[in-house]
Design a protein around this motif. Structure first.
Motif, PDB file in Angstrom:
ATOM      1  N   ASP A 158       0.873  -1.170   0.000  1.00  0.00           N
ATOM      2  CA  ASP A 158       0.000   0.000   0.000  1.00  0.00           C
ATOM      3  C   ASP A 158       0.909   1.219   0.000  1.00  0.00           C
ATOM      4  O   ASP A 158       1.377   1.672   1.046  1.00  0.00           O
ATOM      5  CB  ASP A 158      -0.909   0.006   1.230  1.00  0.00           C
ATOM      6  N   ASP A 159       1.206   1.728  -1.190  1.00  0.00           N
ATOM      7  CA  ASP A 159       2.104   2.866  -1.341  1.00  0.00           C
ATOM      8  C   ASP A 159       1.263   4.145  -1.281  1.00  0.00           C
ATOM      9  O   ASP A 159       0.703   4.584  -2.277  1.00  0.00           O
ATOM     10  CB  ASP A 159       2.849   2.766  -2.674  1.00  0.00           C
ATOM     11  N   LEU A 160       1.189   4.729  -0.089  1.00  0.00           N
ATOM     12  CA  LEU A 160       0.372   5.929   0.083  1.00  0.00           C
ATOM     13  C   LEU A 160       0.904   7.097  -0.724  1.00  0.00           C
ATOM     14  O   LEU A 160       0.149   7.998  -1.093  1.00  0.00           O
ATOM     15  CB  LEU A 160       0.308   6.294   1.569  1.00  0.00           C
ATOM     16  N   THR A 161       2.206   7.107  -1.016  1.00  0.00           N
ATOM     17  CA  THR A 161       2.786   8.218  -1.773  1.00  0.00           C
ATOM     18  C   THR A 161       2.268   8.255  -3.206  1.00  0.00           C
ATOM     19  O   THR A 161       2.338   9.297  -3.867  1.00  0.00           O
ATOM     20  CB  THR A 161       4.321   8.127  -1.805  1.00  0.00           C
ATOM     21  N   ALA A 162       1.766   7.123  -3.693  1.00  0.00           N
ATOM     22  CA  ALA A 162       1.255   7.055  -5.063  1.00  0.00           C
ATOM     23  C   ALA A 162      -0.230   7.365  -5.145  1.00  0.00           C
ATOM     24  O   ALA A 162      -0.799   7.371  -6.242  1.00  0.00           O
ATOM     25  CB  ALA A 162       1.539   5.672  -5.652  1.00  0.00           C
ATOM     26  N   LYS A 163      -0.861   7.631  -4.005  1.00  0.00           N
ATOM     27  CA  LYS A 163      -2.310   7.861  -3.971  1.00  0.00           C
ATOM     28  C   LYS A 163      -2.601   9.365  -3.932  1.00  0.00           C
ATOM     29  O   LYS A 163      -1.928  10.125  -3.241  1.00  0.00           O
ATOM     30  CB  LYS A 163      -2.931   7.196  -2.739  1.00  0.00           C
ATOM     31  N   ARG A 164      -3.621   9.790  -4.662  1.00  0.00           N
ATOM     32  CA  ARG A 164      -4.066  11.178  -4.628  1.00  0.00           C
ATOM     33  C   ARG A 164      -4.950  11.392  -3.395  1.00  0.00           C
ATOM     34  O   ARG A 164      -5.564  10.456  -2.862  1.00  0.00           O
ATOM     35  CB  ARG A 164      -4.836  11.522  -5.901  1.00  0.00           C
ATOM     36  N   GLU A 165      -5.028  12.639  -2.957  1.00  0.00           N
ATOM     37  CA  GLU A 165      -5.820  12.983  -1.780  1.00  0.00           C
ATOM     38  C   GLU A 165      -7.272  12.531  -1.948  1.00  0.00           C
ATOM     39  O   GLU A 165      -7.865  11.971  -1.012  1.00  0.00           O
ATOM     40  CB  GLU A 165      -5.763  14.497  -1.539  1.00  0.00           C
TER      41      GLU A 165
END
Length: 332
Positions: free
Chosen positions: A160-167
């Motif tokens: 789960d790469d949160l850095t790759a997710k948009r707000e």
């Protein structure tokens, strides 16, 4: 000693409803549809043996499938500031050790439980780039690579790469307000964008405060923001808090946590001195015994902050003839 990320993530995701939201967001749909989610619970730390507990950032969940089959969900919550190339090897070791420990308590079983490894990442250096499969860490001859790959362990962890997710995507994830706010705070907590985005999350802060254990969750959130954010983020956090709980309560919390953080910083400074000294003792002993230390091993020892782990390594170093006698595997 756990760091601020470890403390914040453990506080958030050791609640089954928040853990379920994280797992539902990442697990394959065929798994999500078969898990009996009300059976999800956090396993006690005694389930994970001491050799695996070098940090306080990992969580182990158990659940049952709808047909009654036990399922273990091992979640390693990754908080390193840089991507760890060897994470696949680390996760493989964790899973094997968990299975070995499970076998010790289920000697009559002829099968093993399912264990699904998951890494949550929110480092400040961009998206996760390390291999997710163990077989990608091996060097193969140029010809017939697939034939060689069939001979090595095959293992993959979920990410789960949160850095790759948009707000917008994180806000839209199903789950309790605390889980959604935690994803956002972890995603932007070490960036200059945090101060600008915090006012947009007022509604989520208010929902957290109005829910079960709202005051406690809100306090942990504010403490984390004060620890990780810059001065602009501190100001924005105060403004959000003022809208949610009012001026007087905001002043009390900000003053209280400001004083607490000063004291915590002093205590952590003392603790770092103790662990650093222990680590240097281990290095001196190994050097005196003629044990070769590469830079990776030196840094692993010097950056370890878990006193129990350092004590174990210290005891082993007294009689060590090789590095493997002290460090079972070089994980990082």
């Amino acid at each position: 000693m756990p760091g601020p990320h470890d403390t914040f993530v453990r506080h958030t995701f050791d609640h089954p409803e928040n853990a379920a939201a994280e797992l539902r967001a990442v697990l394959p749909e065929h798994v999500v549809s078969q898990v009996d989610w009300p059976s999800l619970r956090v396993e006690s730390s005694s389930v994970v043996d001491s050799d695996l507990r070098e940090t306080e950032s990992d969580l182990l969940f158990s659940a049952r499938l709808r047909g009654g089959h036990p399922l273990l969900l091992y979640v390693l919550l990754e908080h390193q500031s840089s991507v760890d190339r060897w994470m696949a090897l680390r996760m493989l070791r964790y899973v094997v050790r968990l299975l070995e420990r499970w076998r010790q308590h289920h000697l009559d079983s002829t099968t093993l439980p399912l264990i699904i490894p998951l890494v949550m990442y929110h480092g400040p250096d961009g998206a996760w780039t390390a291999p997710r499969r163990v077989e990608d860490l091996f060097e193969f001859p140029g010809l017939a690579r697939e034939q060689w790959r069939a001979l090595v362990p095959r293992f993959e962890y979920l990410l789960d790469d949160l850095t790759a997710k948009r707000e917008e995507a994180l806000k839209a994830r199903p789950g309790p307000p605390m889980a959604r706010l935690a994803w956002l705070v972890l995603r932007y907590g070490r960036s200059e964008e945090l101060a600008r985005r915090l006012p947009e999350w007022v509604a989520l802060f208010a929902q957290v405060q109005a829910g079960p254990e709202g005051d406690r969750h809100l306090a942990v959130l504010i403490q984390y923001l004060l620890l990780m954010g810059d001065q602009a983020a501190h100001t924005a956090a105060g403004q959000v808090l003022n809208l949610v709980v009012g001026g007087q309560r905001t002043e009390e919390l900000m003053r209280s946590y400001g004083e607490e953080l000063i004291e915590k910083g002093r205590q952590e400074g003392l603790a770092r001195g103790v662990t650093r000294g222990r680590a240097e003792d281990i290095l001196r002993i190994l050097t005196a015994r003629g044990v070769h230390l590469d830079e990776q091993a030196r840094q692993r020892i010097l950056t370890c902050t878990d006193v129990a782990t350092l004590d174990r390594w210290f005891d082993k170093s007294l009689n060590a003839s090789t590095l493997v006698d002290v460090l079972d595997t070089l994980e990082h």
